[in-house]
Design an enzyme around this catalytic site. Structure first.
Site, PDB file in Angstrom:
ATOM      1  N   ASP A 276     -59.695 -15.322 -51.757  1.00  0.00           N
ATOM      2  CA  ASP A 276     -60.428 -15.220 -53.010  1.00  0.00           C
ATOM      3  C   ASP A 276     -59.450 -15.479 -54.142  1.00  0.00           C
ATOM      4  O   ASP A 276     -58.222 -15.414 -53.945  1.00  0.00           O
ATOM      5  CB  ASP A 276     -61.055 -13.829 -53.159  1.00  0.00           C
TER       6      ASP A 276
ATOM      7  N   ARG B 158     -76.422  -1.400 -48.890  1.00  0.00           N
ATOM      8  CA  ARG B 158     -76.426  -0.386 -49.946  1.00  0.00           C
ATOM      9  C   ARG B 158     -77.788   0.293 -50.001  1.00  0.00           C
ATOM     10  O   ARG B 158     -78.809  -0.387 -49.993  1.00  0.00           O
ATOM     11  CB  ARG B 158     -76.161  -1.034 -51.308  1.00  0.00           C
TER      12      ARG B 158
ATOM     13  N   ARG C 180     -63.910 -26.043 -42.071  1.00  0.00           N
ATOM     14  CA  ARG C 180     -65.259 -26.432 -42.450  1.00  0.00           C
ATOM     15  C   ARG C 180     -65.160 -27.018 -43.853  1.00  0.00           C
ATOM     16  O   ARG C 180     -64.334 -26.594 -44.670  1.00  0.00           O
ATOM     17  CB  ARG C 180     -66.204 -25.226 -42.454  1.00  0.00           C
TER      18      ARG C 180
ATOM     19  N   TYR D 123     -58.200 -18.035 -45.738  1.00  0.00           N
ATOM     20  CA  TYR D 123     -59.134 -18.028 -46.857  1.00  0.00           C
ATOM     21  C   TYR D 123     -58.661 -17.008 -47.890  1.00  0.00           C
ATOM     22  O   TYR D 123     -58.352 -15.870 -47.558  1.00  0.00           O
ATOM     23  CB  TYR D 123     -60.551 -17.680 -46.393  1.00  0.00           C
TER      24      TYR D 123
ATOM     25  N   ARG E 191     -68.447  -6.300 -40.407  1.00  0.00           N
ATOM     26  CA  ARG E 191     -69.350  -5.338 -41.032  1.00  0.00           C
ATOM     27  C   ARG E 191     -70.226  -6.112 -42.011  1.00  0.00           C
ATOM     28  O   ARG E 191     -69.904  -7.218 -42.417  1.00  0.00           O
ATOM     29  CB  ARG E 191     -68.578  -4.230 -41.752  1.00  0.00           C
TER      30      ARG E 191
ATOM     31  N   GLU F 209     -75.570 -27.401 -52.197  1.00  0.00           N
ATOM     32  CA  GLU F 209     -74.336 -27.274 -51.409  1.00  0.00           C
ATOM     33  C   GLU F 209     -74.648 -27.416 -49.922  1.00  0.00           C
ATOM     34  O   GLU F 209     -75.412 -26.642 -49.357  1.00  0.00           O
ATOM     35  CB  GLU F 209     -73.692 -25.915 -51.701  1.00  0.00           C
TER      36      GLU F 209
ATOM     37  N   ARG G 221     -77.274 -23.404 -50.404  1.00  0.00           N
ATOM     38  CA  ARG G 221     -77.583 -22.748 -51.674  1.00  0.00           C
ATOM     39  C   ARG G 221     -77.698 -23.770 -52.796  1.00  0.00           C
ATOM     40  O   ARG G 221     -77.218 -24.904 -52.682  1.00  0.00           O
ATOM     41  CB  ARG G 221     -76.543 -21.691 -52.021  1.00  0.00           C
TER      42      ARG G 221
END
Length: 368
Positions: A350, A176, A249, A348, A172, A300, A280
């Site tokens: 957070d 917004r 990666r 991964y 997804r 980066e 970025r």
């Protein structure tokens, strides 16, 4: 008699939380790390009074008040809100996709106009059963957003064409229909005041730590120091790559100290065109509302992972998942070893998930 109850391999956030909680319970812990600093990938390097996120931008965000209260019990967090900007061949767009983005793209002013524009583009694409990432993204947000803000950025990140990437990578996309540039939906968000080192230093305040120590170079002697090993490194390395190497990666960072007060006006600017090689630019002072006379920026660059490079993002495709499951089965047979963290679990995380995972492991281990 062993010298320690626990040998924690890795002084990153997961290992630091576990060591802190074990020590709080009266256990004696030794934390080792092959790097010359604690904190793992959340480590900050002070340059001209600016806390530089040495291993990429880290923004703490969570909906879990208990986790938020936990980290704030060690260091106060500021009110930083992640609001990245996308640069597409010099055109600037707000992220995540919101009414500001839609106005910048199409000059639409109302949510209904924006929804209709996306609906038309999705309908024109006519994709009923997305077979790859490109088709999945277009079927969700249409062609304009995909071409300008998703395609090249994603291809740079993964080192593959979007048509070669599986559709499930983008299940997804956050869209917004409000003028809200806050990237995260989480209730709590911020950066430790004074940098992430304040957090990890507080976690390890009462813990023995040895840096520049490679577990695998003196494995037998180090393991003999403690009753239990808490291992947070790559799980395939622990088992001597018996089933082959897991793939990742990686990232390469180029830092610059600039004799200017403000380079780009935002902490994070993504470069979403296909010609710019980096994904970025990070301007670190903006994470803490810095007013220093100079600034530090980081370009980066995503890259293929090779042995010896820092592994950042696991490649959770079918092939690697099958290999990891073989290692996971071996790990389950280890009686005096606890495996935890993104590398040992090949997933991964957070930061709030790292803290939650470590606290859950502690609870299961000590309270069950």
């Amino acid at each position: 008699m062993k010298q320690y109850d626990y040998l924690v391999v890795g002084a990153g956030l997961w290992g630091s939380v576990f060591a802190h909680e074990a020590t709080k319970r009266g256990k004696k812990c030794l934390v080792i790390d092959r790097r010359d600093h604690i904190g793992g990938n959340v480590y900050c390097e002070n340059v001209e009074g600016i806390n530089v996120h040495k291993y990429g931008a880290h923004i703490f965000h969570t909906n879990d008040k208990d986790i938020w209260d936990y980290v704030n019990s060690f260091v106060e967090f500021n009110r930083y809100t992640n609001s990245p900007v996308a640069n597409y061949y010099g055109e600037l767009y707000n992220l995540p996709f919101n009414m500001n983005t839609f106005y910048q793209l199409w000059k639409v002013r109302t949510p209904e106009e924006a929804k209709e524009k996306i609906r038309q583009q999705v309908e024109e694409a006519g994709i009923k059963d997305p077979q790859n990432l490109e088709e999945q993204a277009i079927s969700l947000v249409g062609t304009d957003i995909y071409e300008k803000l998703i395609k090249a950025y994603t291809e740079k990140q993964w080192g593959r064409k979007a048509t070669e990437l599986p559709a499930f990578i983008i299940k997804r996309l956050p869209v917004r229909f409000t003028f809200d540039n806050n990237y995260f939906n989480d209730r709590h968000q911020g950066i430790p005041i004074g940098g992430y080192n304040k957090l990890t230093e507080a976690l390890l305040k009462d813990v023995d730590v040895r840096l520049g120590v490679d577990f695998f170079k003196d494995r037998e002697a180090l393991a003999a120091l403690a009753e239990t090993i808490v291992y947070t490194g790559p799980i395939d390395e622990y088992f001597d790559f018996r089933f082959g190497q897991l793939e990742y990666r990686s990232l390469r960072f180029e830092n610059q100290l600039l004799d200017t007060e403000n380079y780009q006006g935002n902490a994070v600017v993504n470069y979403t065109d296909g010609e710019t090689q980096y994904t970025r630019i990070i301007e670190h002072k903006h994470f803490e509302f810095g007013t220093q006379p100079k600034t530090v920026i980081t370009h980066e660059y995503p890259q293929e992972w090779v042995k010896g490079a820092e592994p950042y993002y696991p490649v959770n495709d079918d092939k690697n998942t099958a290999v990891f499951n073989q290692y996971k089965a071996l790990a389950a047979e280890e009686q005096h070893v606890i495996f935890g963290g993104r590398l040992a679990e090949y997933r991964y995380y957070d930061m709030h998930q790292v803290v939650a995972s470590a606290l859950k492991k502690v609870k299961v281990h000590f309270d069950s």
